[in-house]
Scaffold this motif. Structure first.
Motif, PDB file in Angstrom:
ATOM      1  N   GLY A  14      47.647  37.632  39.134  1.00  0.00           N
ATOM      2  CA  GLY A  14      48.180  37.596  40.494  1.00  0.00           C
ATOM      3  C   GLY A  14      48.385  38.983  41.077  1.00  0.00           C
ATOM      4  N   THR A  15      48.744  39.028  42.343  1.00  0.00           N
ATOM      5  CA  THR A  15      48.810  40.297  43.067  1.00  0.00           C
ATOM      6  C   THR A  15      50.037  41.136  42.716  1.00  0.00           C
ATOM      7  N   THR A  32      37.245  38.240  45.449  1.00  0.00           N
ATOM      8  CA  THR A  32      38.695  38.013  45.509  1.00  0.00           C
ATOM      9  C   THR A  32      39.317  38.783  46.668  1.00  0.00           C
ATOM     10  N   THR A  33      38.620  38.822  47.795  1.00  0.00           N
ATOM     11  CA  THR A  33      39.109  39.587  48.951  1.00  0.00           C
ATOM     12  C   THR A  33      40.517  39.168  49.362  1.00  0.00           C
ATOM     13  N   ASP A  34      40.773  37.854  49.419  1.00  0.00           N
ATOM     14  CA  ASP A  34      42.077  37.372  49.879  1.00  0.00           C
ATOM     15  C   ASP A  34      43.211  37.880  48.993  1.00  0.00           C
ATOM     16  N   LEU A  35      42.950  37.939  47.680  1.00  0.00           N
ATOM     17  CA  LEU A  35      43.969  38.454  46.772  1.00  0.00           C
ATOM     18  C   LEU A  35      44.061  39.977  46.861  1.00  0.00           C
ATOM     19  N   ALA A  36      42.913  40.642  46.877  1.00  0.00           N
ATOM     20  CA  ALA A  36      42.900  42.107  46.849  1.00  0.00           C
ATOM     21  C   ALA A  36      43.567  42.709  48.072  1.00  0.00           C
ATOM     22  N   THR A  37      43.424  42.071  49.222  1.00  0.00           N
ATOM     23  CA  THR A  37      44.033  42.612  50.438  1.00  0.00           C
ATOM     24  C   THR A  37      45.559  42.513  50.425  1.00  0.00           C
ATOM     25  N   GLN A  38      46.095  41.791  49.464  1.00  0.00           N
ATOM     26  CA  GLN A  38      47.551  41.722  49.321  1.00  0.00           C
ATOM     27  C   GLN A  38      48.105  42.860  48.465  1.00  0.00           C
TER      28      GLN A  38
END
Length: 230
Positions: A14-15, A32-38
């Protein structure tokens, strides 16, 4: 320090437990763009990571794919500074099975063994199902990648051509003794005369890096080009 290891860490842990990711992990093409941007902190692009920058982020652990000399050197410097580093060999991403092994390794390192087992079990089951459905073929392929101004033909040790040969395709590069990934020009592509050409979409660049070589008139009669099988 690499997008591959960042994706695995994000999926497993997880982030909140990821201090930083490469900037490429936040690009739209990432898995995993959605996770990485967090993740607030990013490492700049390039193959020479700055150990001092990484140390300033105060990581408890660094995941490093030592694909280039700069990454290997940075990993050594971080270890000398007392930061635990897991150095992952680039070959760990060459086949589905080695990817699964790498996920297992990262899971053990992060204390996420159960999540890693869940992910790899599903992944390998899907690969097995695909293996069972493959059919014999006489199709000859060429897999191309682009870095900078250079277009290169990939040998079977890399993931993309490895998967294609696994699906019973035949690497047309064998005709020119392609035993390692190397630059290729239109004349050589015409010589190997592939039925299909696969292009690696590197960091969302699409077909653009290959346009000049594929538009060369010398390739007009190559089956892959003539039949629009690219």
């Amino acid at each position: 320090m690499s997008s591959e290891s960042a994706e695995i860490a994000l999926i497993l842990a997880g982030t909140e437990r990821v201090a930083a990711v490469p900037s490429s992990s936040q690009a739209p093409h990432s898995n995993t763009t959605d996770l990485a941007t967090q993740v607030d902190q990013t490492l700049p692009p390039g193959t020479d990571p700055d150990p001092e920058l990484i140390l300033s982020m105060e990581p408890d652990l660094v995941l490093n794919t030592a694909r280039h000399g700069g990454e290997e050197t940075a990993g050594q410097q971080l270890e000398q500074a007392g930061v635990p580093v897991v150095n992952i060999d680039p070959s760990a991403f060459s086949t589905p099975e080695t990817v699964a092994d790498t996920v297992t390794l990262v899971g053990e390192t992060l204390g996420e063994e159960e999540k890693a087992a869940e992910v790899t079990t599903v992944f390998l089951a899907e690969i097995s199902q695909l293996d069972q459905t493959r059919e014999e073929t006489d199709q000859r392929f060429l897999a191309l990648m682009a870095r900078g101004d250079s277009v290169m033909a990939m040998d079977d040790s890399l993931m993309l051509p490895g998967l294609i040969t696994r699906a019973h395709g035949m690497n047309a590069g064998d005709a020119i003794g392609l035993t390692q990934t190397r630059p290729i020009d239109a004349e050589l592509i015409a010589t190997v005369n592939p039925d299909i050409i696969f292009l690696e979409d590197f960091q969302g660049q699409g077909e653009e890096p290959f346009a000049e070589i594929l538009d060369n008139p010398a390739l007009a009669d190559v089956p892959a080009v003539a039949n629009d099988r690219i």
